[in-house]
Design a protein around this motif. Structure first.
Motif, PDB file in Angstrom:
ATOM      1  N   PRO A  16       0.845  -1.140  -0.015  1.00 37.55           N
ATOM      2  CA  PRO A  16      -0.016  -0.007  -0.111  1.00 37.55           C
ATOM      3  C   PRO A  16       0.861   1.408   0.104  1.00 37.55           C
ATOM      4  O   PRO A  16       0.331   2.319  -0.176  1.00 37.55           O
ATOM      5  N   GLN A  17       2.075   1.235   0.468  1.00 38.12           N
ATOM      6  CA  GLN A  17       2.977   2.462   0.335  1.00 38.12           C
ATOM      7  C   GLN A  17       4.141   2.232  -0.649  1.00 38.12           C
ATOM      8  O   GLN A  17       4.555   1.328  -0.885  1.00 38.12           O
ATOM      9  N   GLY A  18       4.537   3.837  -1.241  1.00 39.00           N
ATOM     10  CA  GLY A  18       5.412   3.978  -2.039  1.00 39.00           C
ATOM     11  C   GLY A  18       5.295   3.162  -3.565  1.00 39.00           C
ATOM     12  O   GLY A  18       4.204   2.834  -3.755  1.00 39.00           O
ATOM     13  N   ARG A  19       6.585   2.802  -4.079  1.00 38.59           N
ATOM     14  CA  ARG A  19       6.437   2.349  -5.607  1.00 38.59           C
ATOM     15  C   ARG A  19       6.578   0.845  -5.419  1.00 38.59           C
ATOM     16  O   ARG A  19       7.065   0.218  -6.530  1.00 38.59           O
ATOM     17  N   ASP A  20       6.927   0.227  -4.369  1.00 34.83           N
ATOM     18  CA  ASP A  20       7.056  -1.294  -4.470  1.00 34.83           C
ATOM     19  C   ASP A  20       6.187  -2.078  -5.526  1.00 34.83           C
ATOM     20  O   ASP A  20       6.720  -3.067  -6.091  1.00 34.83           O
ATOM     21  N   HIS A  90      11.518  -4.534   5.876  1.00 34.51           N
ATOM     22  CA  HIS A  90      12.599  -3.682   5.412  1.00 34.51           C
ATOM     23  C   HIS A  90      13.830  -3.828   6.138  1.00 34.51           C
ATOM     24  O   HIS A  90      13.879  -4.639   7.292  1.00 34.51           O
ATOM     25  N   HIS A  91      14.884  -3.742   5.534  1.00 27.40           N
ATOM     26  CA  HIS A  91      16.388  -3.889   6.128  1.00 27.40           C
ATOM     27  C   HIS A  91      16.470  -3.465   7.337  1.00 27.40           C
ATOM     28  O   HIS A  91      16.570  -2.017   7.569  1.00 27.40           O
ATOM     29  N   PHE A 111      10.383 -14.685   3.527  1.00 25.59           N
ATOM     30  CA  PHE A 111      10.853 -13.078   3.638  1.00 25.59           C
ATOM     31  C   PHE A 111      11.864 -12.602   2.850  1.00 25.59           C
ATOM     32  O   PHE A 111      12.684 -13.355   2.380  1.00 25.59           O
ATOM     33  N   LEU A 112      11.344 -11.530   2.307  1.00 27.40           N
ATOM     34  CA  LEU A 112      12.306 -10.692   1.260  1.00 27.40           C
ATOM     35  C   LEU A 112      12.495  -9.383   1.791  1.00 27.40           C
ATOM     36  O   LEU A 112      11.803  -8.653   1.788  1.00 27.40           O
ATOM     37  N   GLU A 113      13.954  -8.799   2.132  1.00 25.17           N
ATOM     38  CA  GLU A 113      14.170  -7.468   2.523  1.00 25.17           C
ATOM     39  C   GLU A 113      14.236  -6.570   1.421  1.00 25.17           C
ATOM     40  O   GLU A 113      14.607  -6.887   0.346  1.00 25.17           O
ATOM     41  N   ARG A 114      13.651  -5.373   1.724  1.00 24.72           N
ATOM     42  CA  ARG A 114      13.738  -4.209   0.822  1.00 24.72           C
ATOM     43  C   ARG A 114      15.079  -3.397   1.219  1.00 24.72           C
ATOM     44  O   ARG A 114      15.210  -3.464   2.447  1.00 24.72           O
ATOM     45  N   PRO A 115      15.825  -2.724   0.380  1.00 19.27           N
ATOM     46  CA  PRO A 115      15.451  -2.917  -1.075  1.00 19.27           C
ATOM     47  C   PRO A 115      15.866  -4.423  -1.784  1.00 19.27           C
ATOM     48  O   PRO A 115      17.053  -4.723  -1.099  1.00 19.27           O
ATOM     49  N   PHE A 116      15.089  -4.896  -2.458  1.00 15.54           N
ATOM     50  CA  PHE A 116      15.608  -6.333  -3.006  1.00 15.54           C
ATOM     51  C   PHE A 116      16.370  -6.264  -4.442  1.00 15.54           C
ATOM     52  O   PHE A 116      15.999  -5.312  -5.031  1.00 15.54           O
TER      53      PHE A 116
END
Length: 556
Positions: A16-20, A90-91, A111-116
């Motif tokens: 819902p937030q940003g351009r992810d 988030h990292h 789980f996948l940390e951003r930025p990925f």
């Protein structure tokens, strides 16, 4: 932009937030994967209904309302489905710890940390989708297996129906065959009866017609021969009915203790006269023979029939052996026969060394009117009578035969248990006159029999009272009328003769009863039918026997 591909392999994206969302969708599209961006959990659940291979959700979205809908969807997944979910964190952020707690609720979570890195995302997506494809393949196999089970069940149901239909058809065919065989047997039986009775009735009717003509013309000479002809034919008819009743096991048996050796020896002269000079009679009588339980008259008839059959099987002469013995039959033998019980039996066997019988003849030997003799030389009732007599007596009869080696017929009769009483034959030579006042009550529904019994008793001086049924007899028994003996048919209409005797003894406890019967199923075994002071004679009977019985019972 959404790349065209199967809905079951697309990635549903909720960030819902940003351009992810846009970045993830672009990376997926460049790698050849399709995806759909959803604004919230409500939109996500709506898209899930159409199909999905993977969920890509930002952890901050988990704090939004509507998560319950996703949890409900995951809980209600079919057994084959385990929807993979990639959570974007988030990292070094603080959102991973609560996400790991939610992973227990969400199930198959990565789980996948951003930025990925794009390669990392594509690696996770490709791995998840391969697992998702295997899930769909498992579903398809389950569907195929289920369809196969349904087809198999349908085939089994069809087979069961075919088996039931085939079984029903076989039962119908079996019943039709049994009915056909039954009708064939009935036809053979009635045809044989009609043939023999027509001959006998011709002798009876013809002799009576000639008697009437001669008496009408006043010719009284040579009447005895016509009378003898009629009586002989009538006696043959009586013998035929007795054999039929014996075969059907409905004759009235007077079973008692029988010394079989004495009976065989007493018939020795008769048996010798029945044979021709080329046949040697050999009697082998067991010296420690048990006492048999049987009707002596029927046993004599059975022995005579067996000897005559053996004689006819040896037209060129031979040896005929009459043998007695004891035998214990165990359950291994008796279980094959419904009426036979394990125990002690007295055996009477008749053996010849004549022509013998093939298996096909042995199988039909006891059928009524079946005979291998030429027409006019045998009624075919001899062995059937012996068969019925043995079964009704609680015994057994067997045949062993070989072609050109001879035949042995064995008659098994149960051993008598209890005290043996001497048999005193009725003297039918005397015509006993009645004592003054002696009165007999005659109850018979057949007018002709009633008239004849009344007439013969009247000639001997007996008083008599008649009734055609129990309704007419009961008032007489309840009156002051003198009654020395009740003579009653067993098979009366309404209240039968045995019931009438019970009623009569309520009024007259010492009442003596003589039953006369042509056929009475319940009187087949006299021991269970007659009480003390009761006796029975079977139709047709001679008047000498009747009057002797009457005199004997009244006197005693």
């Amino acid at each position: 932009m959404t790349l065209a591909m199967p809905l079951t392999e697309r990635t549903l994206i909720l960030t819902p937030q940003g351009r992810d969302s846009q970045i993830a969708l672009m990376i997926l599209n460049e790698a050849g994967y399709g995806g759909t961006i959803t604004p919230d959990f409500t939109g996500l659940c709506h898209e899930l209904e159409a199909g999905a291979g993977l969920l890509l959700i930002a952890t901050e979205a988990l704090r939004d309302a509507g998560l319950e809908g996703l949890l409900l969807y995951l809980e209600q997944q079919p057994a084959w489905s385990d929807l993979p979910i990639v959570l974007l964190t988030h990292h070094g952020g603080s959102d991973r710890s609560p996400s790991s707690q939610l992973s227990e609720l969400l199930g198959n979570v990565t789980f996948l940390e951003r930025p990925f890195h794009p390669a990392t995302l594509i690696s996770l997506v490709s791995t998840a989708l391969r697992g998702r494809r295997r899930q769909y393949e498992a579903r398809d196999r389950l569907i195929d297996l289920s369809n196969s089970e349904l087809r198999l069940q349908s085939i089994l149901e069809t087979l069961e129906q075919q088996v039931e239909e085939r079984t029903a058809q076989l039962r119908h065919n079996e019943e039709a065959l049994r009915q056909s065989q039954k009708m064939e047997a009935v036809g053979q039986l009635t045809g044989g009866i009609a043939h023999d009775f027509n001959n006998m009735l011709t002798g009876i009717i013809g002799s009576l017609e000639l008697l009437r003509r001669r008496l009408a013309r006043g010719r009284l000479e040579d009447l005895d021969s016509l009378i003898d002809l009629g009586v002989t034919s009538a006696n043959r008819a009586a013998g035929l009915t007795h054999r039929l009743l014996a075969f059907s096991r409905r004759q009235s048996l007077d079973s008692k203790a029988v010394q079989m050796n004495d009976l065989v020896q007493s018939m020795g002269e008769l048996l010798h006269r029945s044979l021709n000079e080329s046949i040697q009679l050999d009697m082998r009588l067991h010296d420690q023979l048990w006492v048999a339980k049987a009707d002596p008259n029927q046993l004599e008839s059975a022995l005579l029939n067996l000897v005559i059959n053996a004689r006819d099987a040896m037209p060129d002469g031979g040896r005929l052996v009459v043998e007695t013995g004891n035998q214990v039959l165990d359950s291994d033998f008796t279980d094959a026969y419904s009426n036979l019980k394990p125990g002690d039996y007295v055996v009477l066997s008749v053996s010849d060394d004549g022509s013998g019988m093939p298996e096909s003849v042995i199988n039909r030997a006891f059928d009524p009117f079946f005979t291998t003799k030429p027409i006019g030389q045998g009624t075919g009732l001899g062995l059937s009578m012996i068969y019925g007599f043995s079964k009704q007596s609680g015994g057994h009869v067997s045949i062993d035969s070989e072609i050109d080696r001879g035949t042995t017929v064995r008659l098994y009769l149960p051993r008598f248990e209890g005290e043996s009483l001497p048999h005193t034959p009725v003297d039918t030579e005397q015509m006993p006159q009645a004592q003054e006042g002696e009165t007999v009550l005659i109850v018979e529904d057949d007018p002709a029999v009633r008239v004849l019994v009344s007439a013969v008793l009247s000639e001997l001086g007996y008083g008599f009272v008649e009734a055609s049924d129990a309704d007419g007899a009961v008032p007489i028994l309840d009156s002051a009328q003198r009654i020395d003996l009740l003579i009653s048919d067993v098979g009366l209409p309404g209240i039968n003769g045995r019931q009438l005797a019970e009623i009569g003894r309520q009024y007259r406890p010492e009442l003596k009863v003589l039953f006369i019967t042509g056929y009475a199923e319940h009187a087949a075994v006299r021991g269970g039918f007659l009480d003390p002071g009761m006796q029975m004679i079977t139709k047709p009977f001679t008047f000498d026997l009747l009057t002797s019985k009457v005199r004997e019972m009244i006197k005693n």
